[in-house]
Write an enzyme that holds these catalytic residues in place. Structure first.
Site, PDB file in Angstrom:
ATOM      1  N   PHE A 125       0.860  -1.130   0.035  1.00 29.96           N
ATOM      2  CA  PHE A 125       0.034  -0.040   0.095  1.00 29.96           C
ATOM      3  C   PHE A 125       1.085   1.212  -0.001  1.00 29.96           C
ATOM      4  CE2 PHE A 125      -2.843   2.918   1.739  1.00 29.96           C
ATOM      5  CZ  PHE A 125      -4.063   2.808   1.242  1.00 29.96           C
ATOM      6  N   ASP A 196       1.127  -4.625   8.408  1.00 27.31           N
ATOM      7  CA  ASP A 196      -0.087  -3.983   8.215  1.00 27.31           C
ATOM      8  C   ASP A 196      -1.330  -4.846   8.191  1.00 27.31           C
ATOM      9  OD1 ASP A 196      -2.013  -2.197   7.529  1.00 27.31           O
ATOM     10  OD2 ASP A 196      -0.692  -0.831   6.405  1.00 27.31           O
ATOM     11  N   TYR A 221     -11.168   2.411  10.403  1.00 27.87           N
ATOM     12  CA  TYR A 221     -12.211   2.670   9.832  1.00 27.87           C
ATOM     13  C   TYR A 221     -12.733   1.754   8.747  1.00 27.87           C
ATOM     14  CZ  TYR A 221      -8.806   4.777   6.538  1.00 27.87           C
ATOM     15  OH  TYR A 221      -7.598   5.082   5.906  1.00 27.87           O
ATOM     16  N   LYS A 222     -11.923   0.758   8.448  1.00 26.26           N
ATOM     17  CA  LYS A 222     -12.448  -0.332   7.565  1.00 26.26           C
ATOM     18  C   LYS A 222     -13.301  -1.362   8.456  1.00 26.26           C
ATOM     19  CE  LYS A 222      -8.424   0.738   4.802  1.00 26.26           C
ATOM     20  NZ  LYS A 222      -6.889   0.631   4.464  1.00 26.26           N
ATOM     21  N   ARG A 370     -13.208  -3.617  -7.085  1.00 26.19           N
ATOM     22  CA  ARG A 370     -12.773  -4.095  -5.864  1.00 26.19           C
ATOM     23  C   ARG A 370     -14.176  -4.276  -5.095  1.00 26.19           C
ATOM     24  NH1 ARG A 370      -8.675  -1.960  -1.268  1.00 26.19           N
ATOM     25  NH2 ARG A 370     -10.296  -0.199  -1.222  1.00 26.19           N
TER      26      ARG A 370
HETATM   27  C1  LIG Z   1      -6.457   1.785   4.301  1.00 29.93           C
HETATM   28  C2  LIG Z   1      -4.885   1.504   4.348  1.00 29.93           C
HETATM   29  C3  LIG Z   1      -4.200   2.399   5.185  1.00 29.93           C
HETATM   30  C4  LIG Z   1      -4.644   3.428   5.836  1.00 29.93           C
HETATM   31  O1  LIG Z   1      -3.715   4.448   6.414  1.00 29.93           O
HETATM   32  P1  LIG Z   1      -4.348   5.881   7.231  1.00 29.93           P
HETATM   33  O2  LIG Z   1      -3.122   6.481   7.478  1.00 29.93           O
HETATM   34  O3  LIG Z   1      -5.209   5.297   8.371  1.00 29.93           O
HETATM   35  O4  LIG Z   1      -5.076   6.569   6.236  1.00 29.93           O
HETATM   36  C5  LIG Z   1      -2.589   2.024   5.449  1.00 29.93           C
HETATM   37  N1  LIG Z   1      -2.311   0.792   5.033  1.00 29.93           N
HETATM   38  C6  LIG Z   1      -3.190  -0.185   4.384  1.00 29.93           C
HETATM   39  C7  LIG Z   1      -2.486  -1.277   3.750  1.00 29.93           C
HETATM   40  C8  LIG Z   1      -4.389   0.190   3.982  1.00 29.93           C
HETATM   41  O5  LIG Z   1      -5.095  -0.461   3.478  1.00 29.93           O
END
Ligand SMILES: *Cc1c(COP(=O)(O)O)cnc(C)c1O
Length: 411
Positions: A125, A196, A221-222, A370
């Protein structure tokens, strides 16, 4: 020929079906994006209202003690820990996933003096990679982010590797990595492993302690349904806690914040990774989100998510292949998280047309549609309706309109 009634039968037999009522979901929406923004828990508005009016509004600053606001990062962290295989005293809720990555990467480099490489994979990511790049720049070129392809990963772990940073579930394809095996490989090379959990926490069993993971971050938030921009969480294995420290040495991570000592001394344990004052309203929302999904039990969540993605793939195989869609997620459910990704050269306008018809998934560059199957808010019939809508959009070429090619700021 399959029927929509088959999907309704599956829903009728779903032991978790009743949990959908614990969320607010508008009628007529097919929501397949709970992997990006979890739905609103039904209990959340009243809880926030109480914190606003009865705590903030009435007890004012006394609420830090009277209503234990100060303990929110630990309390919410412990609730999340139960979902990710972490024993007590190792998880706190704080900051964003990005900021937590920065703190833990810096701490990992500190713990492995002389080693200069943060190792990751090219398709990780982007924020994970960006945070590592920013840290490397700050450290003046002493440290670098090394990106390799997936097959080259284990071979690239060597005596220069300080930390291996990976996502448990790939955000594009939903592929699950072998956390225990890769963590063991990092350890054999003398490196730490930082995971992560953005796309696994709250939806599939994670075993941080059993896999001997060193460090982890995850998103609020997911699947945890903490609301847009919810606080994230971080995990530091107990054996490391008193040997590493946060580079963002804010007062909430101090051993005695209210001693107002001019010198920073880190708190014992994982709390040293706290930084500033917790966002009480946002933490309250996250606490409700974690409670709401925890009732279901992680094994049942996993079983339902697997059944949903299997069903969707079966339908996609039958109905979408002739329209140029290709499965981008693993076929073996053991290797797949709670999402199904389909590739299509016209993915962006197709997803835009779908969203315009209230079937909500998302698009990920370069060509991925997705679909997330958050198990408490998604029904089998949602999978059916999404596939039928896709067929209609393809057959009528409804996607091929200029308004669907406009790129929104958030996809
Ligand atoms: C959604 C997501 C994030 C989000 O990071 P934020 O700093 O909380 O916006 C980080 N890593 C992965 C793999 C994600 O899917």
């Amino acid at each position: 020929m399959r029927e929509r009634s088959d999907a309704l039968t599956l829903d009728a037999g779903d032991p978790l079906a009743g949990h959908r009522g614990h969320f607010v979901l508008p009628d007529g929406i097919v929501y397949l994006d709970g992997n990006s923004l979890g739905a609103l828990p039904a209990a959340l508005p009243a809880r926030l209202d109480a914190v606003i009016h009865e705590q903030w509004g009435r007890d004012l600053i006394r609420s830090w003690n009277r209503h234990d606001w100060i303990d929110l990062p630990v309390r919410v962290g412990e609730a999340a820990a139960a979902l990710i295989g972490a024993g007590p005293g190792q998880v706190v809720a704080a900051d964003s996933t990005s900021v937590n990555l920065f703190k833990l990467l810096a701490a990992a480099l500190d713990a492995r003096p002389g080693r200069t490489v943060i190792l990751s994979v090219e398709d990780n990511f982007p924020t994970d990679l960006y945070m590592a790049q920013g840290l490397a720049r700050l450290l003046g070129g002493e440290v670098r982010l090394r990106l390799v392809s997936e097959p080259a990963l284990e071979g690239a772990m060597d005596e220069d590797t300080a930390v291996v940073m990976l996502s448990h579930v790939d955000f594009r394809t939903g592929r699950i990595r072998d956390m225990a095996a890769l963590t063991a490989a990092a350890h054999r090379a003398g490196a730490l492993a930082l995971w992560d959990l953005a796309h696994s926490a709250g939806v599939l069993p994670v075993a941080l302690d059993a896999a001997e993971v060193d460090l982890a971050v995850g998103c609020g938030y997911k699947y945890l349904c903490g609301g847009p921009g919810a606080p994230a969480f971080l995990y530091v294995a107990r054996r490391l806690q008193d040997r590493i420290a946060s580079p963002l040495s804010g007062w909430m991570g101090h051993v005695a914040p209210f001693a107002f000592d001019p010198a920073y001394r880190p708190a014992p344990g994982v709390c040293r990774f706290l930084c500033g004052t917790p966002a009480v309203l946002a933490m309250t929302a996250l606490e409700v989100g974690v409670e709401t999904i925890s009732h279901a039990g992680i094994d049942r969540l996993r079983a339902k998510a697997t059944a949903l993605t299997e069903y969707f793939i079966t339908l996609a195989d039958e109905r979408l292949r002739d329209h140029g869609f290709e499965l981008a997620s693993p076929r073996d459910p053991a290797d797949r998280g709670a999402q199904v990704s389909l590739r299509h050269a016209e993915g962006l306008p197709i997803m835009a047309a779908l969203v315009a018809r209230d079937v909500i998934g998302d698009f990920r560059e370069p060509d991925i549609l997705r679909f997330g199957f958050a198990p408490l808010t998604t029904r089998f019939v949602d999978g059916w309706d999404a596939v039928e809508m896709l067929v209609e959009i393809m057959e009528t070429r409804a996607w091929d309109r200029p308004e669907h090619r406009r790129r929104p700021r958030v996809t």
